[in-house]
Design a protein around this motif. Sequence first.
Motif, mmCIF file in Angstrom:
data_model
loop_
_atom_site.group_PDB
_atom_site.id
_atom_site.type_symbol
_atom_site.label_atom_id
_atom_site.label_comp_id
_atom_site.label_asym_id
_atom_site.label_seq_id
_atom_site.Cartn_x
_atom_site.Cartn_y
_atom_site.Cartn_z
ATOM 1 N N ILE A 20 0.597 -0.909 0.125
ATOM 2 C CA ILE A 20 -0.147 -0.151 -0.325
ATOM 3 C C ILE A 20 0.978 1.311 0.057
ATOM 4 O O ILE A 20 1.587 1.391 0.986
ATOM 5 N N GLY A 22 1.720 5.218 0.991
ATOM 6 C CA GLY A 22 1.334 5.857 1.490
ATOM 7 C C GLY A 22 1.325 7.326 1.155
ATOM 8 O O GLY A 22 1.669 7.739 -0.184
ATOM 9 N N LEU A 25 4.025 13.692 3.258
ATOM 10 C CA LEU A 25 3.569 15.252 3.747
ATOM 11 C C LEU A 25 3.574 16.120 2.741
ATOM 12 O O LEU A 25 2.701 17.035 1.953
ATOM 13 N N PRO B 110 9.027 12.754 10.267
ATOM 14 C CA PRO B 110 7.115 12.693 9.279
ATOM 15 C C PRO B 110 8.031 12.768 7.793
ATOM 16 O O PRO B 110 6.897 12.354 7.071
ATOM 17 N N VAL B 151 2.456 -1.853 4.370
ATOM 18 C CA VAL B 151 1.837 -1.314 4.860
ATOM 19 C C VAL B 151 3.960 -0.308 4.917
ATOM 20 O O VAL B 151 3.373 0.896 5.381
ATOM 21 N N ARG B 154 4.449 3.575 3.632
ATOM 22 C CA ARG B 154 3.339 4.243 4.484
ATOM 23 C C ARG B 154 3.972 5.673 5.087
ATOM 24 O O ARG B 154 5.458 5.578 5.762
ATOM 25 N N TYR B 155 3.520 6.318 5.667
ATOM 26 C CA TYR B 155 4.496 7.361 6.076
ATOM 27 C C TYR B 155 3.463 7.781 8.004
ATOM 28 O O TYR B 155 2.912 7.007 7.764
ATOM 29 N N HIS B 157 2.209 9.466 10.035
ATOM 30 C CA HIS B 157 1.702 10.545 10.409
ATOM 31 C C HIS B 157 -0.270 9.325 9.868
ATOM 32 O O HIS B 157 -0.837 9.931 10.446
ATOM 33 N N GLU B 158 0.582 8.202 9.572
ATOM 34 C CA GLU B 158 -1.108 7.272 8.067
ATOM 35 C C GLU B 158 -1.080 6.529 9.867
ATOM 36 O O GLU B 158 -1.892 5.491 9.461
#
Lengths: 307, 327
Positions: A20, A22, A25, B110, B151, B154-155, B157-158
Amino acid sequence: MFMSSKLQTVDALISTDADIDGRSLWQDARRRFFANHAAIASLIILACITCISLLGPLFSQWHYEDIDWEALSDISLLGRPSIESGHYFGTDTLGRDIFVRTMQGGQISLLVGILGSFVAVVIGTLYGAISGYVGGRIDNLMMRFLEILNSFPFMFFVIILMTVFGRHIFLIFVAIGAISWLDMARIVRGQTLALKNKEFIEAAHACGVSGLQIILRHIIPNLLGIVVVYATLLVPNMIILESFISFLGLGVQEPMTSWGALISEGAITMEIAVWQLAWPLAFLVLTLFCFNFLGDGLRDALDPKDR
Amino acid sequence: MKKPIMEVIDLKVHFPLTDKVSFPWQTPPTLKAVDGVSLTLYEGETLGIVGESGCGKSTLARALLRLLPITDGNIIWLGQDLVTLGKQAMRRKRQELQMIFQDPLASLNPRMTIGEIIAEPLRTFKPELSRDEVTAKVRHMMEKVGLLPNVINRYPHEFSGGQCQRIGIARALIIEPKLVICDEPVSALDVSIQAQVVNLLKELQAEMGLSLIFIAHDLSVVKHISDRVLVMYLGNAVELADKQALYSNPQHPYTKALLSAVPIPDPQQEKNKTINLLVGDLPSPINPPSGCVFRTRCPETKDSCSQCKPELVSINKQHQVACTLIN
């Protein structure tokens, strides 16, 4: 029925091993930026101005140095903007085509603006990040040095440069570059001070990452938002600064020109030939507005909390 | 017989307060965050550190990894003194010593994906690994700490707080350290997630043969995970004992007061218990009381307490106390 099929799709999605992706920012910021109409419009206008400045002279029969002897005989009449004579924006007091000269001046102004802020970003970011991250005595020394540079009167500096080395476009870069990174370095240092006590920096330290790698991998990417915004807002400042220098007659050397120099010349004759002032001024004002809107849009996009 | 892996001898971390002096030639007052702590950590055990806010738990943890400048003392890690090691040598040692942080989200960059975050120690210590090998290791580690490997891009904050803490654990464990220092790893999480994370730590410890130093101010969490417990007060170790001995038979007056304040999950008993409340405030670590630092608030204090500073002394095999009245 519909619900259950939807649920099955979700289940299928979760159970597959596909990665998945992400949303970073940056992607979030891009989405917010593209939702900002003023910023997008500014971006498009700026792109157009850049294109015209680069390509415009190709569509004119005149060169920016050429003097139209015919028009020179009566500037206020024959030098008016007209399609037939080929002087779309008119001519200046020496009979040179304002359209081509505005485009050529635009090249110089944009170059000074963008290169100047690029220099400011690179030097300022590195200087500020190192000073803030290292801290202590070195930070003190670096900041005092910066204050000494900052207390130097800018115009005095420019005049000395020009009189010693003669007028040259390169010297304008030097002069503007030398002062513009100072504020950048301050801003970056402040941000670094705020960042360096964050836990993820300590975590990186605990993971054995070296100081330089911490600055490059952890601090600078987190500073970049503010740097980008400040750099965009710096471009119009650079252009104004260059125009100011040129207005005082210290800028680019004839026959080359810049928007500031054109405005300076146009201002003398504005009562009889207003187009000589109006066209370069319009381009300058439009560019400055666009850069400011662009900077605002970027700030809103990159820093949603500070709105 | 258990093998000691880390021995801390009289560790002191003092912070000079340079802004308190008017002239550079004056000696600034110092804040004595950790003032002479000695302890021994054995292989595969969990040492809990408890104490109220500001007693120097986190400073001690950071000092053990040399993330803070050490004023005095020695940290003997597998026969080598970490305090005297050079910068480069210390950096290499960091692959044996890792840390888990208090705020799960703040301890993750982040701007990086969690794959990059977890892989960072590998990138630093094993640059010879290929990209695929690193990814494979990261995925394996993510599975181990209970994260779905898909995942990986992903970052931070998720993710939720508990997931972020799992990422932090994965990052700490991926280079297979021998000691992990957990600085209040569960205090930012809610209770059900706390249990998950603590149990995960216990499982991974058993699996990988880790030693843990577990810092918390929640006495029941410490009781659950620790083998031995160290109680700190104002930068000093006041009691160090096996979990059973400490919780059932506290010796130091401060430990007694601390344990009497633990809530009992039974309303009847909770109503009837008495808390021996300490009077006064925590003294300033800039100017701590002479002799025993606890004497200003101790219910059993005597004149002799101000004479000299008590050391940790064994009262039996599993129990060490620093109190002049007991020794």
